[in-house]
Scaffold this motif. Structure first.
Motif, PDB file in Angstrom:
ATOM      1  N   LEU A 101       0.721  -1.291   0.067  1.00 17.39           N
ATOM      2  CA  LEU A 101       0.101   0.174  -0.070  1.00 17.39           C
ATOM      3  C   LEU A 101       0.746   1.051  -0.049  1.00 17.39           C
ATOM      4  CD1 LEU A 101      -2.708  -0.834   2.420  1.00 17.39           C
ATOM      5  CD2 LEU A 101      -2.887  -0.919   0.019  1.00 17.39           C
ATOM      6  N   ASP A 102       2.137   1.166   0.662  1.00 22.37           N
ATOM      7  CA  ASP A 102       2.918   2.537   0.516  1.00 22.37           C
ATOM      8  C   ASP A 102       3.889   2.411  -0.457  1.00 22.37           C
ATOM      9  OD1 ASP A 102       1.912   3.431   3.201  1.00 22.37           O
ATOM     10  OD2 ASP A 102       3.178   1.765   3.930  1.00 22.37           O
ATOM     11  N   GLY A 103       3.723   1.565  -1.715  1.00 18.68           N
ATOM     12  CA  GLY A 103       4.430   1.583  -2.794  1.00 18.68           C
ATOM     13  C   GLY A 103       5.889   0.942  -2.556  1.00 18.68           C
ATOM     14  N   ASN A 104       6.148   0.089  -1.447  1.00 19.08           N
ATOM     15  CA  ASN A 104       7.238  -0.526  -1.361  1.00 19.08           C
ATOM     16  C   ASN A 104       7.257  -1.744  -2.474  1.00 19.08           C
ATOM     17  OD1 ASN A 104       8.402   1.243   0.659  1.00 19.08           O
ATOM     18  ND2 ASN A 104       6.737   0.183   2.171  1.00 19.08           N
ATOM     19  N   ILE A 105       8.135  -2.169  -2.897  1.00 18.01           N
ATOM     20  CA  ILE A 105       8.458  -3.481  -3.812  1.00 18.01           C
ATOM     21  C   ILE A 105       9.202  -4.560  -3.007  1.00 18.01           C
ATOM     22  CG2 ILE A 105       9.272  -4.012  -6.049  1.00 18.01           C
ATOM     23  CD1 ILE A 105       9.310  -1.226  -6.890  1.00 18.01           C
ATOM     24  N   TYR A 106       8.544  -5.733  -3.107  1.00 17.31           N
ATOM     25  CA  TYR A 106       9.351  -6.831  -2.471  1.00 17.31           C
ATOM     26  C   TYR A 106       9.628  -8.062  -3.461  1.00 17.31           C
ATOM     27  CZ  TYR A 106       7.054  -4.859   1.700  1.00 17.31           C
ATOM     28  OH  TYR A 106       6.679  -3.892   2.644  1.00 17.31           O
ATOM     29  N   GLU A 137     -12.930  -3.664  -6.206  1.00 16.61           N
ATOM     30  CA  GLU A 137     -13.470  -3.034  -5.241  1.00 16.61           C
ATOM     31  C   GLU A 137     -12.961  -1.629  -4.767  1.00 16.61           C
ATOM     32  OE1 GLU A 137     -13.553  -5.951  -1.951  1.00 16.61           O
ATOM     33  OE2 GLU A 137     -14.895  -7.141  -3.155  1.00 16.61           O
ATOM     34  N   VAL A 138     -11.598  -1.430  -4.900  1.00 13.87           N
ATOM     35  CA  VAL A 138     -10.873  -0.243  -4.324  1.00 13.87           C
ATOM     36  C   VAL A 138     -10.161   0.392  -5.493  1.00 13.87           C
ATOM     37  CG1 VAL A 138     -10.962  -1.023  -2.122  1.00 13.87           C
ATOM     38  CG2 VAL A 138      -8.823  -1.531  -3.531  1.00 13.87           C
ATOM     39  N   GLN A 139      -9.715   1.668  -5.474  1.00 15.75           N
ATOM     40  CA  GLN A 139      -8.786   2.228  -6.350  1.00 15.75           C
ATOM     41  C   GLN A 139      -7.469   1.969  -5.808  1.00 15.75           C
ATOM     42  OE1 GLN A 139      -9.752   3.693  -9.303  1.00 15.75           O
ATOM     43  NE2 GLN A 139     -11.903   3.465  -8.882  1.00 15.75           N
ATOM     44  N   PRO A 140      -6.341   1.883  -7.001  1.00 24.50           N
ATOM     45  CA  PRO A 140      -4.867   1.909  -6.338  1.00 24.50           C
ATOM     46  C   PRO A 140      -4.577   3.200  -6.057  1.00 24.50           C
ATOM     47  CG  PRO A 140      -5.051   1.871  -8.911  1.00 24.50           C
ATOM     48  CD  PRO A 140      -6.490   1.736  -8.330  1.00 24.50           C
ATOM     49  N   ASN A 141      -3.641   3.604  -5.109  1.00 26.06           N
ATOM     50  CA  ASN A 141      -3.265   4.765  -4.746  1.00 26.06           C
ATOM     51  C   ASN A 141      -1.972   5.224  -5.414  1.00 26.06           C
ATOM     52  OD1 ASN A 141      -0.763   3.997  -3.388  1.00 26.06           O
ATOM     53  ND2 ASN A 141      -1.959   3.064  -1.718  1.00 26.06           N
ATOM     54  N   LEU A 145       0.703   3.250  -7.819  1.00 23.51           N
ATOM     55  CA  LEU A 145       0.834   3.496  -9.455  1.00 23.51           C
ATOM     56  C   LEU A 145       2.221   3.735  -9.515  1.00 23.51           C
ATOM     57  CD1 LEU A 145      -2.518   5.507  -9.905  1.00 23.51           C
ATOM     58  CD2 LEU A 145      -2.259   3.360 -10.628  1.00 23.51           C
ATOM     59  N   ASP A 146       2.839   4.749  -8.949  1.00 17.05           N
ATOM     60  CA  ASP A 146       4.291   5.266  -9.056  1.00 17.05           C
ATOM     61  C   ASP A 146       5.101   4.145  -9.036  1.00 17.05           C
ATOM     62  OD1 ASP A 146       3.608   7.767  -9.216  1.00 17.05           O
ATOM     63  OD2 ASP A 146       4.114   8.451  -7.368  1.00 17.05           O
ATOM     64  N   CYS A 177      -8.564 -10.280 -12.873  1.00 12.70           N
ATOM     65  CA  CYS A 177      -7.064  -9.948 -12.465  1.00 12.70           C
ATOM     66  C   CYS A 177      -6.632  -8.906 -13.643  1.00 12.70           C
ATOM     67  CB  CYS A 177      -6.635 -10.964 -12.282  1.00 12.70           C
ATOM     68  SG  CYS A 177      -4.745 -10.511 -11.571  1.00 12.70           S
ATOM     69  N   PRO A 178      -6.031  -7.870 -13.517  1.00 17.44           N
ATOM     70  CA  PRO A 178      -5.613  -7.167 -12.290  1.00 17.44           C
ATOM     71  C   PRO A 178      -6.921  -6.328 -11.535  1.00 17.44           C
ATOM     72  CG  PRO A 178      -4.919  -5.630 -14.090  1.00 17.44           C
ATOM     73  CD  PRO A 178      -5.533  -6.949 -14.547  1.00 17.44           C
ATOM     74  N   GLY A 179      -7.978  -6.402 -11.934  1.00 17.27           N
ATOM     75  CA  GLY A 179      -9.235  -5.662 -11.402  1.00 17.27           C
ATOM     76  C   GLY A 179      -9.479  -4.472 -12.199  1.00 17.27           C
ATOM     77  N   ALA A 180     -10.563  -4.073 -12.507  1.00 18.87           N
ATOM     78  CA  ALA A 180     -10.981  -3.176 -13.545  1.00 18.87           C
ATOM     79  C   ALA A 180     -10.282  -1.749 -13.009  1.00 18.87           C
ATOM     80  CB  ALA A 180     -12.591  -2.904 -13.566  1.00 18.87           C
ATOM     81  N   ASN A 181     -10.290  -1.455 -11.675  1.00 17.62           N
ATOM     82  CA  ASN A 181      -9.711  -0.145 -11.385  1.00 17.62           C
ATOM     83  C   ASN A 181      -8.262  -0.043 -11.527  1.00 17.62           C
ATOM     84  OD1 ASN A 181     -12.424   0.734 -10.450  1.00 17.62           O
ATOM     85  ND2 ASN A 181     -12.193  -0.212  -8.479  1.00 17.62           N
TER      86      ASN A 181
END
Length: 203
Positions: A101-106, A137-141, A145-146, A177-181
């Motif tokens: 959720l914070d844009g961290n990449i694992y 169900e939700v939007q990417p933050n 996206l970045d 997948c990956p979801g409409a939003n």
């Protein structure tokens, strides 16, 4: 409304929302900041159970389940690894990279090995990116996206993948997948345009 007009509106809206910081760090810095499997408490896959491959596509997935704020992404990844191996009988986590959720990449499955999927397409040759959350169900933050743009640009540069080979899971299989939003950022050209710009600045 044309795709070009929709893209222009999307870019303007994201800029107003503060989504203007992507691409500030060099791609080498993006790679250095990826959280390793060892750092999140995972273990390497059994090399006898994996398929070697060469990356020629970049494919976007979502978790497909809610990911609540405050959830520990490292604990999620350990649970995903255990489920993948014990329940699905896969060699490892199916995705090569996961974005929180914070844009961290694992880091997930070693990029040298083909991923896995519950659907009918063969992901051999695909660099698989999962973004946590259910984007039906939700939007990417904006941070997610970045991070997607940064990671796609890094993978495209490193593996010499043309930008037109960046797609979503649903482009290869019967799935939402990956979801409409999240998929709409592929559909309207946002990711392709931003990755192209990111690569140009990386030269």
């Amino acid at each position: 409304m044309t795709v070009r007009t929709t893209l222009a509106i999307t870019l303007a809206a994201l800029s107003l929302a503060g989504c203007t910081t992507f691409g500030d760090a060099p791609l080498a810095k993006v790679e250095q900041n990826i959280v390793t499997v060892q750092a999140w408490g995972g273990t390497p896959a059994d090399p006898a159970r994996v398929r070697a491959h060469t990356i020629d596509h970049i494919t976007l997935h979502h978790q497909g389940e809610p990911f609540k704020a405050g959830t520990d992404p490292r604990a999620y990844l350990r649970k995903l690894q255990t489920w993948s191996r014990n329940t699905k009988n896969w060699a490892d986590i199916p995705y090569h990279y996961i974005i929180d959720l914070d844009g961290n990449i694992y880091g997930g499955r070693d990029i040298a090995f083909a991923g896995d999927t519950n659907t009918e397409y063969d992901p051999k040759g695909h660099a698989l990116i999962e973004v946590v959350g259910n984007f039906e169900e939700v939007q990417p933050n904006s941070k997610q996206l970045d991070a997607v743009v940064d990671l796609m640009a890094l993978l495209a540069a490193k593996h010499k993948v043309p930008v037109d080979r960046i797609h979503g899971h649903k482009d290869y299989a019967h799935t939402a997948c990956p979801g409409a939003n999240l998929y709409r950022y592929l559909e309207n050209g946002y990711f392709h345009q931003r990755v192209t710009e990111r690569l140009a600045r990386a030269q």
